[in-house]
Design a protein around this motif. Structure first.
Motif, PDB file in Angstrom:
ATOM      1  N   THR A   2     -59.587  35.938  24.199  1.00  0.00           N
ATOM      2  CA  THR A   2     -60.000  37.606  23.979  1.00  0.00           C
ATOM      3  C   THR A   2     -59.647  37.796  22.661  1.00  0.00           C
ATOM      4  OG1 THR A   2     -60.695  40.158  25.096  1.00  0.00           O
ATOM      5  CG2 THR A   2     -57.989  38.749  24.614  1.00  0.00           C
ATOM      6  N   THR A   3     -60.666  40.106  21.450  1.00  0.00           N
ATOM      7  CA  THR A   3     -60.521  39.707  21.062  1.00  0.00           C
ATOM      8  C   THR A   3     -58.594  40.522  20.839  1.00  0.00           C
ATOM      9  OG1 THR A   3     -62.699  40.985  20.686  1.00  0.00           O
ATOM     10  CG2 THR A   3     -60.476  42.327  18.990  1.00  0.00           C
ATOM     11  N   GLY A   4     -57.983  40.021  19.780  1.00  0.00           N
ATOM     12  CA  GLY A   4     -56.216  40.229  19.397  1.00  0.00           C
ATOM     13  C   GLY A   4     -55.645  38.502  20.027  1.00  0.00           C
ATOM     14  N   SER A   5     -56.170  37.687  20.799  1.00  0.00           N
ATOM     15  CA  SER A   5     -55.453  37.253  21.143  1.00  0.00           C
ATOM     16  C   SER A   5     -55.008  36.030  20.486  1.00  0.00           C
ATOM     17  CB  SER A   5     -56.867  36.719  22.937  1.00  0.00           C
ATOM     18  OG  SER A   5     -57.272  35.918  21.873  1.00  0.00           O
ATOM     19  N   GLY A   6     -55.206  36.215  18.813  1.00  0.00           N
ATOM     20  CA  GLY A   6     -55.021  34.908  17.883  1.00  0.00           C
ATOM     21  C   GLY A   6     -55.729  34.217  17.315  1.00  0.00           C
ATOM     22  N   LYS A   7     -56.771  34.481  17.899  1.00  0.00           N
ATOM     23  CA  LYS A   7     -58.070  33.527  17.423  1.00  0.00           C
ATOM     24  C   LYS A   7     -58.317  32.528  16.449  1.00  0.00           C
ATOM     25  CE  LYS A   7     -62.154  34.725  19.491  1.00  0.00           C
ATOM     26  NZ  LYS A   7     -61.713  36.135  19.421  1.00  0.00           N
ATOM     27  N   THR A   8     -58.196  34.493  15.244  1.00  0.00           N
ATOM     28  CA  THR A   8     -58.697  33.697  13.810  1.00  0.00           C
ATOM     29  C   THR A   8     -57.269  32.574  13.303  1.00  0.00           C
ATOM     30  OG1 THR A   8     -60.127  35.898  14.024  1.00  0.00           O
ATOM     31  CG2 THR A   8     -59.246  34.791  11.553  1.00  0.00           C
ATOM     32  N   THR A   9     -56.697  33.707  13.596  1.00  0.00           N
ATOM     33  CA  THR A   9     -54.800  32.940  13.622  1.00  0.00           C
ATOM     34  C   THR A   9     -54.698  31.553  13.810  1.00  0.00           C
ATOM     35  OG1 THR A   9     -54.056  35.424  14.043  1.00  0.00           O
ATOM     36  CG2 THR A   9     -52.785  33.309  13.449  1.00  0.00           C
ATOM     37  N   THR A  10     -55.142  30.722  14.581  1.00  0.00           N
ATOM     38  CA  THR A  10     -55.428  29.792  14.960  1.00  0.00           C
ATOM     39  C   THR A  10     -56.496  28.928  14.646  1.00  0.00           C
ATOM     40  OG1 THR A  10     -54.925  30.379  17.762  1.00  0.00           O
ATOM     41  CG2 THR A  10     -56.071  27.810  16.786  1.00  0.00           C
ATOM     42  N   ILE A  11     -57.794  29.353  13.845  1.00  0.00           N
ATOM     43  CA  ILE A  11     -58.734  29.125  13.062  1.00  0.00           C
ATOM     44  C   ILE A  11     -57.888  28.766  11.388  1.00  0.00           C
ATOM     45  CG2 ILE A  11     -60.508  29.550  11.652  1.00  0.00           C
ATOM     46  CD1 ILE A  11     -61.604  31.062  14.030  1.00  0.00           C
ATOM     47  N   PHE A  12     -57.095  29.380  10.757  1.00  0.00           N
ATOM     48  CA  PHE A  12     -56.255  29.033  10.031  1.00  0.00           C
ATOM     49  C   PHE A  12     -55.197  27.915  10.059  1.00  0.00           C
ATOM     50  CE2 PHE A  12     -57.655  33.309   8.465  1.00  0.00           C
ATOM     51  CZ  PHE A  12     -58.249  33.256   7.202  1.00  0.00           C
ATOM     52  N   CYS A  13     -54.981  27.721  10.792  1.00  0.00           N
ATOM     53  CA  CYS A  13     -54.199  26.716  11.821  1.00  0.00           C
ATOM     54  C   CYS A  13     -55.217  25.270  10.327  1.00  0.00           C
ATOM     55  CB  CYS A  13     -53.970  25.928  12.303  1.00  0.00           C
ATOM     56  SG  CYS A  13     -52.758  26.939  13.434  1.00  0.00           S
ATOM     57  N   PHE A  14     -56.819  25.010  11.176  1.00  0.00           N
ATOM     58  CA  PHE A  14     -57.672  24.647  10.756  1.00  0.00           C
ATOM     59  C   PHE A  14     -58.070  24.579   9.017  1.00  0.00           C
ATOM     60  CE2 PHE A  14     -59.615  22.667  14.720  1.00  0.00           C
ATOM     61  CZ  PHE A  14     -58.590  23.792  15.173  1.00  0.00           C
ATOM     62  N   ILE A  15     -57.809  26.228   8.757  1.00  0.00           N
ATOM     63  CA  ILE A  15     -58.368  25.862   7.311  1.00  0.00           C
ATOM     64  C   ILE A  15     -57.542  25.280   6.315  1.00  0.00           C
ATOM     65  CG2 ILE A  15     -58.687  27.999   5.167  1.00  0.00           C
ATOM     66  CD1 ILE A  15     -60.743  29.079   7.661  1.00  0.00           C
ATOM     67  N   GLU A  16     -56.519  25.316   6.507  1.00  0.00           N
ATOM     68  CA  GLU A  16     -54.899  25.338   6.191  1.00  0.00           C
ATOM     69  C   GLU A  16     -55.177  23.995   5.780  1.00  0.00           C
ATOM     70  OE1 GLU A  16     -51.139  24.474   8.056  1.00  0.00           O
ATOM     71  OE2 GLU A  16     -50.296  25.919   6.566  1.00  0.00           O
ATOM     72  N   TYR A  17     -55.468  23.169   6.752  1.00  0.00           N
ATOM     73  CA  TYR A  17     -55.678  21.603   6.686  1.00  0.00           C
ATOM     74  C   TYR A  17     -56.723  20.450   5.691  1.00  0.00           C
ATOM     75  CZ  TYR A  17     -56.651  16.661   8.173  1.00  0.00           C
ATOM     76  OH  TYR A  17     -56.754  15.186   8.264  1.00  0.00           O
ATOM     77  N   ALA A  18     -57.995  21.829   6.394  1.00  0.00           N
ATOM     78  CA  ALA A  18     -58.984  21.216   5.633  1.00  0.00           C
ATOM     79  C   ALA A  18     -59.164  21.643   3.938  1.00  0.00           C
ATOM     80  CB  ALA A  18     -60.547  22.500   5.710  1.00  0.00           C
ATOM     81  N   LEU A  19     -57.730  23.394   3.914  1.00  0.00           N
ATOM     82  CA  LEU A  19     -57.477  23.271   2.293  1.00  0.00           C
ATOM     83  C   LEU A  19     -56.039  21.991   1.682  1.00  0.00           C
ATOM     84  CD1 LEU A  19     -57.258  26.844   2.405  1.00  0.00           C
ATOM     85  CD2 LEU A  19     -59.152  25.169   1.079  1.00  0.00           C
ATOM     86  N   THR A  20     -55.648  21.866   1.938  1.00  0.00           N
ATOM     87  CA  THR A  20     -54.606  21.283   1.461  1.00  0.00           C
ATOM     88  C   THR A  20     -55.163  19.369   1.874  1.00  0.00           C
ATOM     89  OG1 THR A  20     -53.496  20.500   3.614  1.00  0.00           O
ATOM     90  CG2 THR A  20     -52.872  22.337   2.683  1.00  0.00           C
ATOM     91  N   SER A  21     -55.606  19.202   2.528  1.00  0.00           N
ATOM     92  CA  SER A  21     -56.693  17.843   2.442  1.00  0.00           C
ATOM     93  C   SER A  21     -57.727  17.179   1.321  1.00  0.00           C
ATOM     94  CB  SER A  21     -56.655  16.811   3.366  1.00  0.00           C
ATOM     95  OG  SER A  21     -55.699  16.950   4.197  1.00  0.00           O
ATOM     96  N   ASN A  22     -58.483  18.485   0.590  1.00  0.00           N
ATOM     97  CA  ASN A  22     -59.228  17.989   0.670  1.00  0.00           C
ATOM     98  C   ASN A  22     -60.374  18.090   0.823  1.00  0.00           C
ATOM     99  OD1 ASN A  22     -60.566  18.788  -2.971  1.00  0.00           O
ATOM    100  ND2 ASN A  22     -60.274  16.060  -2.654  1.00  0.00           N
ATOM    101  N   ILE A  23     -60.404  18.730   1.884  1.00  0.00           N
ATOM    102  CA  ILE A  23     -61.681  18.117   2.758  1.00  0.00           C
ATOM    103  C   ILE A  23     -62.496  19.546   2.494  1.00  0.00           C
ATOM    104  CG2 ILE A  23     -62.190  18.510   5.451  1.00  0.00           C
ATOM    105  CD1 ILE A  23     -59.959  16.965   6.180  1.00  0.00           C
TER     106      ILE A  23
END
Ligand SMILES: Nc1ncnc2c1ncn2[C@@H]1O[C@H](COP(=O)(O)OP(=O)(O)O)[C@@H](O)[C@H]1O
Ligand SMILES: [Mg+2]
Length: 417
Positions: free
Chosen positions: A50-71
């Motif tokens: 639900t809103t405010g549960s931390g979804k976008t924050t979780t998404i940023f873990c995926f984003i971090e991986y894409a950014l550090t791994s040149n994906i």
């Protein structure tokens, strides 16, 4: 007598290497690092909370991986959160990655987008037809035929063309002039001369609405400023489509579908062993359709890893009753954050399933316990619905199928932004 040496605590940062996968946190019980490998990512992930549960924050873990791994990374944010744009932009800069953003609500700071840069006339025709609902088959076929012919003529006449110039040149007289110029066959000219102009005016009006909108100019090609998805993949860059479902619900939905159909054409041109591409759909219900899920399913063999995020399962029902089932069938990793609705929590609980345990039942009579009891074999939820309703911000239950069925309870780690 020597003292037993205490084992050194394992430092997480030293065991998670860049390139290993998306590092979400540690299992509350076992301490195991929860890392989704490329293989697991390629089997797609569904995230709800639900809103405010931390979804976008979780998404940023995926984003971090894409950014550090040149994906290569393609993100579609249905809600159009301005913070998202800012955070992703600065993270991409920190990782020296090319970043482009298409923003409905902030057109002055938006890149342009050419949704027609990939695909043949039939694919492009389908892409444009999906932008409107057709109730009358007669007009639908008429529009389809006209569009397909127009796209064929444009393809012959120009090496590339953008949505703006295409729609601008779609009127029958303009198309006829183009057909004459490229010396199209007699039959084409005859068709254009005799066409029922009223019959295709609906099509032209609908498309013109897009280029006459507040963001219409963003669909014209501007060298160096235009997003082209094939280029995004080739140059391994990062692109964010920031829709705005609150202020522009219709455009957000249309644009979302346009992007998906564009992605579909890009994916179909990839080879089997092409490297991973990460695609993230936040507030997915804004632009969801069966077509999107169909794409997600087929894109697996083309090296796409999708993360689909939405608030609840019920959100998907509103779009299409078959959607939920399709998504759950196509996503092999499930990340659940807090749910407010009892029904949603129960459904997710059921999806995770039950385990068999022994339960002691006690016999009582009117004076109290008899001391007698029996041991029964019962099925219990692995994760009880109440547990899902009580998750705190950032907490998650993760159900994985790859490489084996596994459930984690965890607090998602906060990445450095
Ligand atoms: N894993 C976490 N650890 C600590 N704080 C968190 C975590 N996840 C979210 N938060 C905080 O909670 C707030 C809402 O998070 P957000 O990811 O935007 O939620 P959602 O996208 O579900 O609405 C943010 O201010 C964020 O800093
Ligand atoms: Mg969010």
């Amino acid at each position: 007598m020597g003292m037993a040496k205490m084992p050194k605590p394992i430092k997480i940062s030293s065991i998670v290497e860049p390139g290993d996968g998306v590092y979400l946190g540690q299992d509350n019980t076992t301490g195991e690092s929860i890392i989704l490998s490329n293989k697991e990512l390629n089997q797609h992930t569904f995230l709800c909370g639900t809103t405010g549960s931390g979804k976008t924050t979780t998404i940023f873990c995926f984003i971090e991986y894409a950014l550090t791994s040149n994906i290569p990374l393609i993100v579609i944010d249905g809600k159009g959160d301005p913070d998202f744009v800012e955070t992703l932009s600065s993270m991409a800069a920190n990782h020296k990655r090319t970043f482009q953003v298409f923003s409905i609500s902030n057109p002055e700071h938006s890149n342009h987008y050419n949704p027609l840069s990939c695909g043949g006339p039939t694919e492009l025709k389908d892409r444009l037809m999906e932008l409107s609902e057709w109730t009358e088959p007669h007009y639908q076929y008429m529009a389809e035929r006209y569009l397909q012919l127009a796209l064929t003529l444009f393809e012959k006449a120009f090496e590339t063309f953008d949505l703006h110039s295409f729609i601008f040149g779609l009127a029958p007289d303009k198309l006829e002039a183009l057909a004459n110029k490229i010396e199209a066959p007699e039959s084409v000219l005859d068709y254009l001369k005799t066409i029922d102009k009223r019959g295709i005016s609906g099509l032209i009006d609908r498309l013109t609405l897009i280029i006459e909108s507040q963001i219409g100019h963003l669909f014209s090609d501007e060298p160096g400023k235009t997003i082209s998805l094939p280029d995004v993949l080739n140059s391994k860059s990062v692109v964010l489509f920031s829709l705005d479902s609150l202020s522009y619900p219709l455009y957000s939905k249309l644009l979302g579908r346009l992007i998906i159909n564009d992605l579909k054409a890009v994916a179909s041109r990839r080879k089997k062993d092409d490297p991973l591409v990460i695609t993230i759909y936040d507030e997915f219900n804004v632009f969801a359709s069966r077509n999107v899920v169909d794409f997600v399913n087929k894109s697996r063999s083309k090296g796409f890893a999708s993360l689909i995020a939405t608030q609840s399962l019920a959100d998907l029902d509103i779009v299409d009753i078959a959607l939920k089932k399709q998504i759950l069938q196509n996503c092999n990793t499930l990340i659940i954050q807090r749910q407010n609705d009892a029904e949603d929590a129960e459904e997710l609980s059921k999806i995770i399933g039950t385990e068999e345990t022994w339960m002691m039942t006690h016999q009582i009579n009117n004076t109290g316990g008899t001391g007698l009891g029996s041991l029964r074999f019962v099925k219990e939820f692995i994760i009880h619905p109440d547990q899902i309703k009580r998750l705190q911000v950032g907490q998650a239950v993760i159900a994985r199928k790859i490489p084996e069925f596994k459930i984690h309870e965890t607090t998602i780690r906060l990445i450095k932004r």
